[in-house]
Write a protein that holds these residues in place. Structure first.
Motif, short mmCIF file in Angstrom:
data_model
loop_
_atom_site.label_atom_id
_atom_site.label_comp_id
_atom_site.label_asym_id
_atom_site.label_seq_id
_atom_site.Cartn_x
_atom_site.Cartn_y
_atom_site.Cartn_z
N ASN A 31 1.99 -14.92 -27.87
CA ASN A 31 2.40 -16.05 -28.71
C ASN A 31 1.87 -15.90 -30.14
OD1 ASN A 31 3.67 -17.33 -26.52
ND2 ASN A 31 2.98 -19.36 -27.18
N GLN A 53 -3.20 -9.18 -21.85
CA GLN A 53 -3.61 -10.00 -22.99
C GLN A 53 -5.12 -10.21 -22.92
OE1 GLN A 53 -0.29 -13.18 -24.15
NE2 GLN A 53 -1.02 -13.53 -22.11
N ARG A 57 -3.29 -17.51 -23.97
CA ARG A 57 -3.60 -18.91 -24.25
C ARG A 57 -2.77 -19.88 -23.42
NH1 ARG A 57 -1.51 -19.33 -29.39
NH2 ARG A 57 -2.54 -21.30 -29.79
N ARG A 62 -6.85 -23.72 -23.92
CA ARG A 62 -7.32 -23.19 -22.64
C ARG A 62 -6.90 -21.72 -22.55
NH1 ARG A 62 -5.97 -28.81 -20.05
NH2 ARG A 62 -3.82 -28.15 -20.24
N ASN A 116 4.74 -28.05 -17.82
CA ASN A 116 4.88 -26.60 -18.07
C ASN A 116 4.31 -25.68 -17.01
OD1 ASN A 116 2.19 -27.37 -18.56
ND2 ASN A 116 1.90 -25.55 -19.81
N ASP A 117 4.00 -26.18 -15.83
CA ASP A 117 3.39 -25.32 -14.82
C ASP A 117 4.35 -25.13 -13.65
OD1 ASP A 117 1.03 -25.03 -16.20
OD2 ASP A 117 0.01 -26.65 -15.14
N LEU A 129 3.90 -21.91 -22.45
CA LEU A 129 3.32 -22.49 -23.66
C LEU A 129 4.33 -22.38 -24.79
CD1 LEU A 129 0.81 -23.62 -25.20
CD2 LEU A 129 0.24 -21.25 -25.75
N GLY A 146 6.20 -19.02 -24.69
CA GLY A 146 5.36 -18.04 -24.00
C GLY A 146 5.37 -18.31 -22.52
N ILE A 147 5.56 -17.26 -21.74
CA ILE A 147 5.62 -17.41 -20.28
C ILE A 147 4.69 -16.38 -19.63
CG2 ILE A 147 7.13 -17.39 -18.23
CD1 ILE A 147 9.50 -17.99 -20.14
N ASN A 150 2.10 -14.71 -12.54
CA ASN A 150 1.31 -13.84 -11.66
C ASN A 150 2.26 -13.18 -10.67
OD1 ASN A 150 -1.05 -14.88 -12.88
ND2 ASN A 150 -1.03 -16.61 -11.46
N ILE A 162 -10.26 -19.99 -11.16
CA ILE A 162 -8.79 -19.90 -11.21
C ILE A 162 -8.23 -19.60 -9.82
CG2 ILE A 162 -6.83 -18.65 -12.21
CD1 ILE A 162 -8.47 -18.30 -14.71
N ILE A 165 -6.95 -22.46 -7.74
CA ILE A 165 -5.74 -23.21 -8.08
C ILE A 165 -4.51 -22.32 -8.31
CG2 ILE A 165 -6.95 -25.19 -9.13
CD1 ILE A 165 -5.96 -23.58 -11.85
N ALA A 166 -4.74 -20.99 -8.36
CA ALA A 166 -3.64 -20.10 -8.75
C ALA A 166 -3.20 -19.21 -7.59
CB ALA A 166 -4.08 -19.22 -9.91
C1 BT5 Z 1 -0.49 -22.75 -19.43
O1 BT5 Z 1 -1.31 -23.65 -20.04
O2 BT5 Z 1 -0.43 -22.55 -18.24
C2 BT5 Z 1 0.36 -21.93 -20.39
C3 BT5 Z 1 0.18 -20.45 -20.14
C4 BT5 Z 1 1.07 -19.63 -21.01
C5 BT5 Z 1 0.74 -18.19 -20.89
C6 BT5 Z 1 1.69 -17.32 -21.66
S1 BT5 Z 1 1.42 -15.64 -21.33
C7 BT5 Z 1 2.42 -15.17 -22.65
C8 BT5 Z 1 2.16 -16.17 -23.77
N1 BT5 Z 1 1.06 -15.74 -24.61
C9 BT5 Z 1 0.01 -16.58 -24.53
O3 BT5 Z 1 -1.07 -16.44 -25.15
N2 BT5 Z 1 0.30 -17.59 -23.70
C10 BT5 Z 1 1.64 -17.48 -23.18
P1 BT5 Z 1 -2.09 -24.84 -19.32
O4 BT5 Z 1 -1.11 -25.72 -18.61
O5 BT5 Z 1 -2.93 -25.42 -20.37
O6 BT5 Z 1 -2.94 -24.15 -18.20
C11 BT5 Z 1 -4.10 -23.42 -18.47
C12 BT5 Z 1 -4.94 -23.42 -17.19
O7 BT5 Z 1 -4.28 -22.62 -16.18
C13 BT5 Z 1 -6.30 -22.78 -17.33
O8 BT5 Z 1 -7.24 -23.71 -17.81
C14 BT5 Z 1 -6.59 -22.35 -15.89
O9 BT5 Z 1 -7.06 -23.44 -15.12
C15 BT5 Z 1 -5.23 -21.98 -15.35
N3 BT5 Z 1 -4.97 -20.53 -15.41
C16 BT5 Z 1 -5.48 -19.61 -16.26
N4 BT5 Z 1 -4.98 -18.40 -16.01
C17 BT5 Z 1 -4.13 -18.54 -14.97
C18 BT5 Z 1 -3.31 -17.65 -14.26
N5 BT5 Z 1 -3.21 -16.35 -14.54
N6 BT5 Z 1 -2.55 -18.17 -13.26
C19 BT5 Z 1 -2.60 -19.47 -12.93
N7 BT5 Z 1 -3.37 -20.37 -13.57
C20 BT5 Z 1 -4.12 -19.90 -14.58
#
Ligand code: BT5
Length: 264
Positions: A31, A53, A57, A62, A116-117, A129, A146-147, A150, A162, A165-166
């Protein structure tokens, strides 16, 4: 299985989304990269993809854990002619494209936790994001979607907080999905909705509503100034969350500052 610009480009069937692919072995965040190259002759639909990455983000600063070899991390750079109030719907559009992709490749349809999840079997599979810049008239200058997904990350390779929850596609479905296939399918599905956008906004809202987790359930709404119990009743025409509190009053929740979880 090789994961490269070449492998992705040979599978792409979308016209605009992915017409320009930038593949990076490592980046802080796709992003952030997209933001830095926005409007520098990079066409609408440019897609930045990273193998890994170092500072992926999520919302509210987060982190999104983005290890090498087991995930898809990409950003779609768009220059839509859109008013500010429609930008939010692009996140919902990306969520639908993600649900369609998992369903097409794995035969199971995950659910979406507003806004967004993407969840499968109660655990998070994918996060979205959306970031944008708007001009003084409230029109989008660019939108970056941004997507992160896993694909095959093992539970024990995730940081402990993580892993609770993941989950990943491999863990839940036992399917070994080729990441280049995933990217091509995701971009195709994104384009399918985006080509009709924003005329199809009502359709997107309706379809998204059917895929929501916790719909009609009691949830906790956690806002910056406190938490309260409520019933999740859906989203409104702009994609904002609608809940009914314990006094029966309907409330609209706009921002990314809330988190929702069902009451045990
Ligand atoms: C998101 O935020 O889930 C948005 C993630 C977007 C990631 C993509 S990757 C390509 C692009 N470039 C970036 O830098 N970002 C985008 P949010 O709803 O705020 O959730 C964040 C929370 O998800 C964290 O605090 C963890 O609890 C959890 N988390 C972190 N890594 C994870 C993962 N790999 N799989 C599942 N949950 C995760």
């Amino acid at each position: 299985m090789e994961y490269s610009a070449f492998e992705i480009e040979k599978r792409i069937v979308s016209q605009k989304i992915g017409s320009n692919i930038i593949f990076l072995d490592e980046v802080d965040s796709t992003n952030l990269y997209a933001k830095n190259i926005a409007n520098l002759n990079n066409p609408d639909g440019t897609v930045i993809i990273a193998e890994h990455q170092s500072a992926g983000r999520g919302r509210l600063d987060r982190k999104f854990f983005s290890p090498s070899g087991s995930g898809v991390y990409l950003s779609i750079l768009l220059y839509p002619d859109l008013p500010i109030q429609s930008i939010n719907t692009i996140t919902l559009l990306a969520a639908l494209a993600s649900l369609d992709t998992v369903e097409e490749l794995c035969g199971v349809r995950p659910m979406v936790k507003w806004p967004n999840d993407i969840y499968l079997n109660g655990k998070k599979l994918c996060g979205i994001l959306t970031e944008s810049a708007v001009d003084s008239n409230g029109k989008a200058i660019y939108v970056i979607v941004g997507i992160g997904v896993n694909i095959s990350v093992k539970q024990n390779a995730l940081p402990e907080e993580i892993s609770k929850i993941a989950t990943s596609i491999l863990t839940e479905t036992k399917k070994e999905i080729n990441r280049a296939d995933y990217v091509a399918c995701l971009l195709k599905n994104f384009e399918k909705y985006y080509n009709e956008f924003p005329q199809n906004k009502d359709f997107i809202i309706k379809k998204y509503s059917n895929d929501m987790i916790f719909l009609n359930n009691e949830i906790m709404v956690n806002e910056l100034n406190g938490s309260y119990k409520a019933k999740l009743i859906g989203i409104n025409e702009d994609g904002f969350l609608l809940v009914k509190n314990e006094n029966g009053e309907q409330k609209t929740i706009i921002g990314g500052e809330i988190s929702i979880r069902p009451i045990k």
